[in-house]
Scaffold this motif. Structure first.
Motif, PDB file in Angstrom:
ATOM      1  N   ASN A  90      -9.808 -11.126  39.419  1.00 14.95           N
ATOM      2  CA  ASN A  90      -9.834  -9.984  38.496  1.00 14.95           C
ATOM      3  C   ASN A  90      -8.469  -9.314  38.343  1.00 14.95           C
ATOM      4  OD1 ASN A  90     -12.518 -10.458  38.149  1.00 14.95           O
ATOM      5  ND2 ASN A  90     -13.203  -8.834  39.527  1.00 14.95           N
ATOM      6  N   LEU A  91      -7.430 -10.120  38.261  1.00 12.57           N
ATOM      7  CA  LEU A  91      -6.128  -9.540  37.920  1.00 12.57           C
ATOM      8  C   LEU A  91      -6.187  -9.055  36.484  1.00 12.57           C
ATOM      9  CD1 LEU A  91      -3.585 -12.074  39.443  1.00 12.57           C
ATOM     10  CD2 LEU A  91      -4.298  -9.864  40.339  1.00 12.57           C
ATOM     11  N   PHE A  92      -5.427  -8.014  36.181  1.00 15.10           N
ATOM     12  CA  PHE A  92      -5.411  -7.507  34.808  1.00 15.10           C
ATOM     13  C   PHE A  92      -4.642  -8.495  33.939  1.00 15.10           C
ATOM     14  CE2 PHE A  92      -5.480  -3.426  37.358  1.00 15.10           C
ATOM     15  CZ  PHE A  92      -6.865  -3.317  37.282  1.00 15.10           C
ATOM     16  N   ASN A  93      -5.352  -9.132  33.017  1.00 14.31           N
ATOM     17  CA  ASN A  93      -4.788 -10.269  32.283  1.00 14.31           C
ATOM     18  C   ASN A  93      -3.641  -9.905  31.359  1.00 14.31           C
ATOM     19  OD1 ASN A  93      -6.594 -12.169  33.371  1.00 14.31           O
ATOM     20  ND2 ASN A  93      -8.199 -11.429  31.991  1.00 14.31           N
ATOM     21  N   HIS A  94      -3.618  -8.660  30.906  1.00 21.45           N
ATOM     22  CA  HIS A  94      -2.587  -8.279  29.940  1.00 21.45           C
ATOM     23  C   HIS A  94      -1.341  -7.752  30.633  1.00 21.45           C
ATOM     24  CE1 HIS A  94      -4.647  -4.683  31.048  1.00 21.45           C
ATOM     25  NE2 HIS A  94      -3.900  -3.902  30.303  1.00 21.45           N
ATOM     26  N   LEU A  95      -1.349  -7.726  31.958  1.00 18.53           N
ATOM     27  CA  LEU A  95      -0.196  -7.217  32.704  1.00 18.53           C
ATOM     28  C   LEU A  95       0.390  -8.333  33.560  1.00 18.53           C
ATOM     29  CD1 LEU A  95      -1.724  -3.847  34.012  1.00 18.53           C
ATOM     30  CD2 LEU A  95      -0.455  -4.249  31.903  1.00 18.53           C
ATOM     31  N   GLN A  99       3.395  -5.520  37.196  1.00 13.59           N
ATOM     32  CA  GLN A  99       2.630  -4.424  36.582  1.00 13.59           C
ATOM     33  C   GLN A  99       1.250  -4.289  37.205  1.00 13.59           C
ATOM     34  OE1 GLN A  99       2.841  -5.896  32.611  1.00 13.59           O
ATOM     35  NE2 GLN A  99       4.704  -4.789  32.093  1.00 13.59           N
ATOM     36  N   TYR A 136       2.628 -13.919  34.140  1.00 13.55           N
ATOM     37  CA  TYR A 136       1.320 -13.396  33.755  1.00 13.55           C
ATOM     38  C   TYR A 136       0.230 -14.172  34.486  1.00 13.55           C
ATOM     39  CZ  TYR A 136       2.968 -10.045  30.433  1.00 13.55           C
ATOM     40  OH  TYR A 136       3.546  -8.939  29.894  1.00 13.55           O
ATOM     41  N   GLN A 138      -2.429 -15.727  33.761  1.00 15.37           N
ATOM     42  CA  GLN A 138      -2.940 -17.020  33.287  1.00 15.37           C
ATOM     43  C   GLN A 138      -2.015 -18.187  33.612  1.00 15.37           C
ATOM     44  OE1 GLN A 138      -2.358 -14.275  31.490  1.00 15.37           O
ATOM     45  NE2 GLN A 138      -1.774 -14.702  29.384  1.00 15.37           N
ATOM     46  N   ARG A 152      -1.893  -6.290  45.124  1.00 14.03           N
ATOM     47  CA  ARG A 152      -2.308  -5.151  44.304  1.00 14.03           C
ATOM     48  C   ARG A 152      -3.149  -4.175  45.126  1.00 14.03           C
ATOM     49  NH1 ARG A 152      -6.196  -6.237  39.225  1.00 14.03           N
ATOM     50  NH2 ARG A 152      -7.598  -6.861  40.897  1.00 14.03           N
TER      51      ARG A 152
ATOM     52  N   GLY B 132     -15.256  -8.123  35.366  1.00  6.90           N
ATOM     53  CA  GLY B 132     -14.367  -8.053  36.524  1.00  6.90           C
ATOM     54  C   GLY B 132     -13.143  -7.177  36.298  1.00  6.90           C
ATOM     55  N   GLN B 133     -12.683  -7.094  35.049  1.00  4.95           N
ATOM     56  CA  GLN B 133     -11.514  -6.255  34.746  1.00  4.95           C
ATOM     57  C   GLN B 133     -11.836  -4.791  35.037  1.00  4.95           C
ATOM     58  OE1 GLN B 133      -8.312  -7.435  33.179  1.00  4.95           O
ATOM     59  NE2 GLN B 133      -9.149  -9.240  34.171  1.00  4.95           N
ATOM     60  N   ALA B 136     -12.227  -4.240  38.812  1.00  4.27           N
ATOM     61  CA  ALA B 136     -10.940  -4.164  39.488  1.00  4.27           C
ATOM     62  C   ALA B 136     -10.301  -2.799  39.240  1.00  4.27           C
ATOM     63  CB  ALA B 136     -10.020  -5.280  39.000  1.00  4.27           C
ATOM     64  N   GLN B 155      -6.657  -4.943  25.965  1.00  8.91           N
ATOM     65  CA  GLN B 155      -7.159  -6.312  25.833  1.00  8.91           C
ATOM     66  C   GLN B 155      -8.150  -6.432  24.683  1.00  8.91           C
ATOM     67  OE1 GLN B 155      -7.897  -8.451  29.630  1.00  8.91           O
ATOM     68  NE2 GLN B 155      -7.564  -6.478  30.610  1.00  8.91           N
ATOM     69  N   GLY B 233       1.932 -10.877  24.112  1.00  8.28           N
ATOM     70  CA  GLY B 233       0.896 -10.719  25.138  1.00  8.28           C
ATOM     71  C   GLY B 233       1.266 -11.464  26.403  1.00  8.28           C
ATOM     72  N   ARG B 236       5.419  -9.615  26.977  1.00  7.33           N
ATOM     73  CA  ARG B 236       5.867  -8.247  26.732  1.00  7.33           C
ATOM     74  C   ARG B 236       6.034  -7.478  28.045  1.00  7.33           C
ATOM     75  NH1 ARG B 236       0.414  -5.642  24.579  1.00  7.33           N
ATOM     76  NH2 ARG B 236      -0.562  -7.078  25.982  1.00  7.33           N
ATOM     77  N   PHE B 240       5.199   0.763  32.698  1.00  9.86           N
ATOM     78  CA  PHE B 240       4.129   1.641  33.138  1.00  9.86           C
ATOM     79  C   PHE B 240       4.622   2.779  34.013  1.00  9.86           C
ATOM     80  CE2 PHE B 240       1.347  -1.768  31.885  1.00  9.86           C
ATOM     81  CZ  PHE B 240       0.415  -1.019  31.215  1.00  9.86           C
TER      82      PHE B 240
END
Lengths: 247, 242
Positions: A90-95, A99, A136, A138, A152, B132-133, B136, B155, B233, B236, B240
């Protein structure tokens, strides 16, 4: 030593299904507790109840003696102190990796930029992922993702870390890299509760092993007690395959 | 039934300031409607994620249930009735209260109408994000809204970008319905021009070509943006810490 976390007569029902019947145990500071048992025995539900991802149906959970299920209890600040590592990362996919380790610190704990960055890099170094800080999720392997997920969690500097089958979704050759890190953390005195199917790991790192069966704790004791001298017939049966090969 | 192509250029050259003004108003309506509708959609889509929990206090339960009912009603009505009827009805309904011009009313109505569609787009975008997002995010102590703002919405927006952009194209065309409010968008201008030169076929053909050019340019820009966001995506860098 002070009891950090106490679970008292915990119950959890999903509609008619009783997943946790009456579970009580406690964790002291700097202790590594592993929870083992067959699939469906309630291990993961128990762990998820501890940080209230599942709302228990009954019983109490005390953190530093305070009941976390009271309505007035600040769940979000509690969760900062009780981090979780998931089976599916469950890593944040967009970060990116860095991050992922920063966002909780800066947005939740409101830590300053420099300090947060230092901590994130420190913990990424600890799990051997510092050189991937700009990658990232993925683009990472399962083992790498789980190591980042551990970083994390640690970056929040929690008082206890919950591991929910952290190696179950990994290809076999990646299991060890994650277990090695967890073992290192346990040795350093990180308080942890680990739900796992890795018996050798449970035996090596645990101060306390809990064997769950059908929603109750069937047996609880030191690693030596459970693995070398199990008393409950269900424990003996469950461990028979493992014990044939190792004991 | 004949199209006098020779007249096309003639009509356009004679009336180009009117066409140009129509284009300006149409594009303005489409962009304002899409941007404001997107913001409305974000807010409503986010509010829709607030669920009634068993352990909520009774008053909270009632408030949450009422809010969900209001949101459902809004989406139901604005997606289920023609924008033309919404326009006339709301314009005259609020005219005595706030004394708005038909131009102001048109901007509000296209935004509110688009908002109802956007709310559904955002809601399904949010639903498409793996549970899961959220778990988390919760596990590191994020509140429901921190989770939405930092984890889920970025997302969800990225995933539903094609549908969001599609609303711009829809709005370029559907803003023509606002002619019922006598606002001088492209369709209204076309009607006026055709009404005076009586060359309906040629004038409306010019209008159709202009709409086609507008929608083509919009979809070209959207495609570029989509490629860019997908690309970024992966790469970038959002700071933060700042």
């Amino acid at each position: 030593m002070e009891e950090l976390l106490s679970v008292i007569n915990l119950q959890k029902n999903f509609d008619e299904l009783e997943v946790l019947k009456d579970v009580s145990f406690s964790v002291k500071s700097r202790e590594a507790v592993t929870i083992i048992g067959a699939s469906g025995s309630g291990k993961s539900t128990l762990l998820r109840s501890i940080n209230l991802l599942e709302r228990p149906s009954g019983g109490q959970i005390l953190f530093h003696g305070q009941n976390i299920m009271e309505n007035s209890f600040d769940v979000n600040s509690y969760r900062q102190k009780v981090a979780m590592v998931f089976q599916n990362f469950n890593l944040f996919n967009h970060l990116n990796v860095l991050q992922n380790c920063l966002i909780g610190q800066t947005k939740v704990k409101k830590i300053g930029k420099d300090e947060a960055l230092d901590k994130a890099l420190y913990y990424l170094e600890k799990v051997g992922m510092r050189q991937f800080k700009d990658a990232y999720p993925q683009t990472l392997s399962g083992g790498q993702k789980q190591r980042v997920a551990i970083a994390r969690a640690l970056a929040m500097e929690p008082e206890i870390v919950l591991f929910d089958e952290p190696t179950s979704a990994l290809d076999p050759e990646m299991v060890q890299e994650v277990l090695d890190i967890m073992q290192k953390l346990a040795k350093e005195g990180l308080t942890m509760i680990v739900v796992t199917h890795e018996m050798q790991f449970a035996r090596d790192v645990s101060d306390k092993v809990i064997f769950m069966d059908k929603g109750i704790i069937a047996e609880e004791g030191s690693a030596e007690d459970i693995f070398a001298h199990p008393k409950n017939p269900r424990t003996i049966q469950f461990l028979s395959r493992y014990r044939q090969s190792f004991v | 039934m004949a199209i006098d192509f020779g007249k096309l250029a003639d009509i356009f050259v004679t009336n180009w300031p009117m066409f140009l003004h129509g284009i300006y108003i149409t594009v303005l309506f489409a962009i304002v409607g899409t941007v404001c509708g997107f913001i409305i959609g974000l807010i409503i889509g986010s509010l829709k994620t607030i669920k009634v929990n068993d352990y909520d206090k009774p008053i909270i339960k009632i408030l949450k249930t009422m809010m969900q009912a209001v949101l459902r009603f809004y989406v139901w009505v604005f997606r289920g009735t023609p924008m033309m009827i919404q326009a006339v009805f709301l314009y005259y309904l609020f005219k005595p209260l706030i004394n708005w011009t038909s131009f102001e009313a048109a901007l509000v109505i296209i935004s509110v109408n688009t908002g109802a569609y956007m709310a559904e787009i955002i809601r399904s975008g949010i639903q498409s994000i793996d549970k899961g997002q959220s778990e988390a995010a919760q596990s590191i102590g994020m509140s429901h809204f921190q989770n939405l703002i930092y984890i889920i919405l970025p997302q969800a927006i990225q995933n539903s970008f094609p549908s969001i952009g599609n609303q711009l194209i829809v709005n370029i065309k559907d803003s023509s319905m606002l002619n019922v409010l006598q606002v001088t968008e492209l369709y209204f201008q076309t009607m006026s021009i055709a009404g005076s030169n009586m060359r309906f076929i040629e004038t409306y053909l010019i209008s159709a070509i202009i709409y086609l050019i507008l929608t083509s340019v919009a979809s070209f820009i959207l495609n570029c943006l989509e490629r860019k966001t997908n690309h970024e995506g992966k790469k970038r860098h959002i700071d933060f810490c700042s």
